[in-house]
Design an enzyme around this catalytic site. Sequence first.
Site, mmCIF file in Angstrom:
data_model
loop_
_atom_site.group_PDB
_atom_site.id
_atom_site.type_symbol
_atom_site.label_atom_id
_atom_site.label_comp_id
_atom_site.label_asym_id
_atom_site.label_seq_id
_atom_site.Cartn_x
_atom_site.Cartn_y
_atom_site.Cartn_z
ATOM 1 N N ASP A 125 1.156 -1.525 0.145
ATOM 2 C CA ASP A 125 0.012 0.184 -0.264
ATOM 3 C C ASP A 125 0.800 1.548 0.293
ATOM 4 O O ASP A 125 2.015 1.013 -0.092
ATOM 5 C CB ASP A 125 -0.761 -0.018 1.132
ATOM 6 C CG ASP A 125 -2.158 1.436 0.882
ATOM 7 O OD1 ASP A 125 -2.267 1.016 0.313
ATOM 8 O OD2 ASP A 125 -1.698 1.860 2.674
ATOM 9 N N ASP B 162 -1.366 -0.700 5.902
ATOM 10 C CA ASP B 162 -1.555 -0.326 7.506
ATOM 11 C C ASP B 162 -3.246 -0.167 7.361
ATOM 12 O O ASP B 162 -3.436 0.730 8.603
ATOM 13 C CB ASP B 162 -1.115 0.809 7.475
ATOM 14 C CG ASP B 162 -1.553 1.871 7.166
ATOM 15 O OD1 ASP B 162 -2.057 2.072 5.490
ATOM 16 O OD2 ASP B 162 -1.560 3.354 7.126
ATOM 17 N N ASP C 125 -6.396 -2.574 2.995
ATOM 18 C CA ASP C 125 -5.469 -3.296 2.785
ATOM 19 C C ASP C 125 -6.244 -5.108 3.298
ATOM 20 O O ASP C 125 -5.741 -6.109 2.900
ATOM 21 C CB ASP C 125 -4.429 -3.339 3.625
ATOM 22 C CG ASP C 125 -3.730 -1.508 2.896
ATOM 23 O OD1 ASP C 125 -4.053 -1.078 1.708
ATOM 24 O OD2 ASP C 125 -3.604 -0.542 3.590
#
Lengths: 1106, 351
Positions: free
Chosen positions: A381, A752, A756
Amino acid sequence: MRRCIYINDSDLTLDLYCDNRISNRKYTLLNFLPKNLWEQFSRFMNKYFLLIACLQLWPLITPVNPASTWGPLIFIFAVSATKEAWDDYNRYLSDKQANEKEVWVVKQGTRTRVQAQNIRVGNIVWLRENDEVPCDLVLIGTSDPQGVCFVETAALDGETDLKTRVIPSACAGITSELLHRIKGVIECPYPDKDIRRFDANIRLFPPFIENDLCPLTINNTLLQSCYLRNTEWACGVAVYTGNETKLGMSRGIPEPKLTAVDAMIDKLTGAIFLFQLVVVIVLGIAGNVWKDTEARKKWYVQYPNESPWYEFVVIPLRFELLCSIMIPISIKVSLDLVKSLYAKFIDWDEEMYDPDSGTHAHATNTGISEDLGQVEYILTDKTGTLTENKMIFRRCCINGVYYGNETGDALKDVELLRAVGCNCPEVIKFLTIMAVCNTVVPLKSKNGEVCYKAQSQDEEALVLAAGRLHMVLVDKTGNMLQVKFNALTLQYEILDTLEFTSDRKRMSVVVKDCQSGKIILLLKGADEAILPCACSGQQIRTFVEAVEQYSQLGLRTLCLAWRELTQDEYHEWSLLFKEASGTLVDREWKIAEVCQRLERDLEILGITAIEDRLQDGVPETIDILRRAGINFWMLTGDKQNTAIQIALSCNFISPEPKGQLLLIHGKTEEEVSRSLERVLLTMRITTSEPKDVAFVVDGWALEMTLKHHREAFTQLALLSRTAICCRVTPSQKAQLVELLKRCDYRTLAIGDGGNDVRMIQMADIGVGISGREGQQAARAADYSIGKFRFLKRLILVHGRYSYNRTAFLSQYSFYKSLLVCFIQIFFSFISGVSGTSLFNSVSLMAYNVFYTSIPVLMNVLDKDLHEKTVMQHAQILYYCQAGRLLNPSTFAGWFGRSLFHALVVFIVTIHVYSDERSEMEELSMVALSGCIWLQAFVVTLETNSFTLLQHLAIWGNLVAFYIINFLVSTIPWAGMYTVMFRICGQPAYWVTMMLLVIVGMAPVLALKYFRYTYRSSTINILQQAERLRAPYLPLGNMESQSRTTEKEVIPMSITLPKSRNSVYEPLLSDSPSAIRRASGVSASFDVFNASPSRLSSTYSRNYKSN
Amino acid sequence: MNSSGATTSSATSGPSDTVAPRRNSKRPKYSKFTQQELPACKPILTPGWVITAFTLIGIIFIPIGVASLLASRDVVEIVYQYETECIPPNARNNKLGYIQDPTTNKNCIATLTVPKRMEAPVYVYYQLDNFYQNHRRYVKSRSDTQLRSPTNENDTSACDPEDNTANGSPIVPCGLIAWSLFNDTYAFSRNNTTLNVNSKGIAWKSDRNAKFGSDVFPKNFQNGALIGGAKLDPRKPLSEQENLIVWMRTAALPTFRKLYGRIQDDLEANEKLSVQIANNYNTYSFGGKKKLVLSTTSWLGGKNDFLGIAYITVGGLCFFLATVFFVVYLFKPRPLGDPSYLSWNRNPAGH
């Protein structure tokens, strides 16, 4: 069917639904044993051992005492059952804590305190501020006169911004006293796990009846495990309780992940099983033939002439039992043990401790550490993972004057402070926009401090900065807004909020200054969206320059603007806006059009520059991991430009001459497909060149390609080492992970945020960063770390060591089992192929479970290379990725070694202990001690680094072997009574042992030396380099240190400059919810994520219109 | 979940203040073990080390080998194979019939020449070849509990098929091993005087004391239709039946020697020993050999060249390897740990 809930009427709904007892337990006291046993026996290995153990109960065929299998089997089962029981007990304790928490519930018209587990469906539950919601409730009253309350849903979806919940219109205006006596019926669906949908109706009974039926949505609910925030109290009707809540229903037991190493071990076990079958069949036939031709002549054996029908399977079954030790029963336990130690090492690691957040790394999944060393693809990410997600206001340009250029921090710029001090009007306007034009919710804590809840980190940064410059946003109730400027309190009434959309790239609010009564439009947004709307007379050149300057510094810029409106103009526009807001078709577009009419002739005030720093060490980490042969894919919800900028700044892709970016884009399906073809072609051409090629794809194109050109995209994925996917949704992230997994790659997903989670759960290894977007990702992940930079240590140090250690441990386990088994097979050739066991039961059991497992368990401390060396030569990870240390050919090596050692032990033993010494017990102990000596030296030879503990384990184990056998030799009824004393008293025994060790080990040592020196693997070279050149290992060496080659002296520490790269990101909002909205996922998404501002503004409008 | 959400930050104080108090509590405890930093030595296989090791092995092994070989050569051994010799020439085409016929006289006389002086004690062994005492059916057919104490007399379950007599009373000692007890006997004489063979103390002391009860007497032994081997004196307790005890220590190999007795006198070189062999034991049905062995002993045991030869061979090979490694090291030295050998330094494109 739907469920009908009678509010506050215990007579009607008492027993229909379960109570609110939460249970996450897998077992109960009664079903623990059967259920746990059933689970354990669903594993192939356990079934196999159970079969063997059962066969051993048949005395005709068992070569050894059945206890030699039952003992370890029961031990192993007890260990895993204990572990399960312990976990389940902890779950029970946490359930109990939640169940016994006291809450206020209305009983017989009065509020009473009951335990959470006693809440029944239909009860009215009262919550105070900061209370956790005990079950799913339909909101019917709050302290807020407009019926609004705020909840934090982090535990549910990982989003930490406050969500607004409202009471259904039917309940509006009911006082808190009346709420005690409210009656009615709620019709709602059966429990499901959809946390974004609640399609229900409420109908109140007289005297509350307002209108017949009032629809309920998810916005009228308080879901279990959310927290009530910023609201004095709220009350609701329990609709789903216990394990039937939305949270309870969505709680699933995740599939256990199987590592590549485990899969390989399973494969090898299968191969050994086949080998065993072949041995059994061959020996079984040979045994039967020998029996018929030879054994019948041996009168002393007295073979009966007629035999039972099953006679022909007896000898094969005996051999099956004799060979069953080929598959080591201890391997599972040993692996589980070392794996949990690997996980502990991760938890304990000081170098992965993040002092900023006070978190240390944590391995939630203790079983997959080896996979870390075999990672081939990392999907990461961006926001919060690569960057800190901590926006800081750094510089600004107000009316052509630059602030913060000298100090690097505008808040410390004396000029700006002076300008604020002397009430310079432009600066005041600028600050007002910073403080007012946003959707931030100020929260007053008890000690008078103001906290801010914001969806957008940028907005929060601006508000905080304004606060530091004495323009403090104090309060926002409904549509009234209070700002404190120095000692002055300014009040604004928010008339309309013109929301941010990714097309408009700006947001604005229309406020009425309560002091002057003026109506003002406050605007902030991307420069390209705002500068063209400047009023004709204004010079915008300075602003363009400022934007350029800031973006080169890698700062995120926002342009602030202001326009005063006349009453008439506003009212005229307001009608249009209301009409547009009410449309059902193309609402967003229509609103944008209306907004356009207002957002013109702007007075540009200035530019703000916000920094979202890359986390420390991100470029180095990516660089090292890329050198380790790991391919990186960046999956972000962000814009393409932003993603590329960040990718450049963190070594993800190389700038032009060295690297090349290929774009896959297009508006229609054909365009996308053509673009894909082109990229694929280019990629194929450039693979021969040493060029860093990456492709970039956005969410729309990705959807097209995944739908229609999966094949081509897969090929592209195989060719490209780097990819940037922007504007992707959480489900697309998961799809990409799945795509790579399909191609048999080991994937690691790191992120995080709540968005995700799906990708993290899908990937072979999920790593969560316990960051600012909440703990959701960290909780769903297999590993959680505090910062992205720890990833390199997690993979290169922990992953690599784990892989190496497991590779050794598993193969060694097979080696030692095979060693004993081969000796048994050889012995059968000289015992008339009758299936006699050379070793006695006690020795066999102790050999597998005790003598040979302790030294090798200490191997968890083995380090082939120093951590620093690994970091420096990250390429060494290739050995793990390619599975060089555990594959059929290395296994064949171990197989050969065990065959060789078995031959050595057997031949030497039967030749030395021949004739008058060929006593069974003695010979068996000599052969066994030969195995023990050999295995001690094998472990020694294969150990790379010796700590005191390892020496203790290896040599202590050898001593323990003798002590134990001496002890057993003192038991008169034991088969080996005095045997050990007798053989150890003979010099021949010790001479034999020495011979065994040297004959067994010298060829292995010679071969290893030859390979080590003349066919050195990369690991060997680095070991040598480390040893010969490293100053921190002061041990003496026979090899002269002077022969150091001058070619390249390896520096032993990484001295890369600690650069603090910033990120240029010309986008207004970067929060996860904004991303989601921008990429247009689905409408239902939006409802749940509706920002407080939007809701409050709609409600304020309603309020006004009433 | 921490109640102050992650995006909350105070307007007046920085975020670092809120974290400070819990920093120490959550910090992992430092120890060399948890950090995997225990002091370790990492030996590597340098040529010097390996060559030295192999040379050392050679230096140690060859003397030991020579010593073992000498010890083995010092042992004087007389082996007399008699399973054919002891059958009268006219019966040799039906050896099985001869041995199974209870009426024939099975004694035979053999003359052994002592090649070298044999110092007392001289051990007398009988050696059987191709006799599978380690056969599964055979090796399991015994009852240790029954041998130990008379109370366990009926514990014969493992002894099938020699467990009970036809009328159901237990056989003591039961089982195939005891049943097939070796029953050839040897009587030695030297210059027409009897040479005493002491068969006391030939069994392990521990067996006599703990495994074979002094109050367990043979019962119903060799009373069945099928006679296996020797009969036992029912008046002597098992602990004194040392031939049985020796026989019951099953051999692991199909060729084995068992102690028959000890000659307590020195035997001079070229002395003629006359042995009267009672050739009773049937090895003819399976073609087994029978040998009478007289042997002295050394510190390493009996006559067995294996250890000596193995040690000398291994020592020599290690010397050879050390030399080869040394020569290779001299003529084709290879710098250890040269980074230029690293694959990625050779090939910039990667792997």
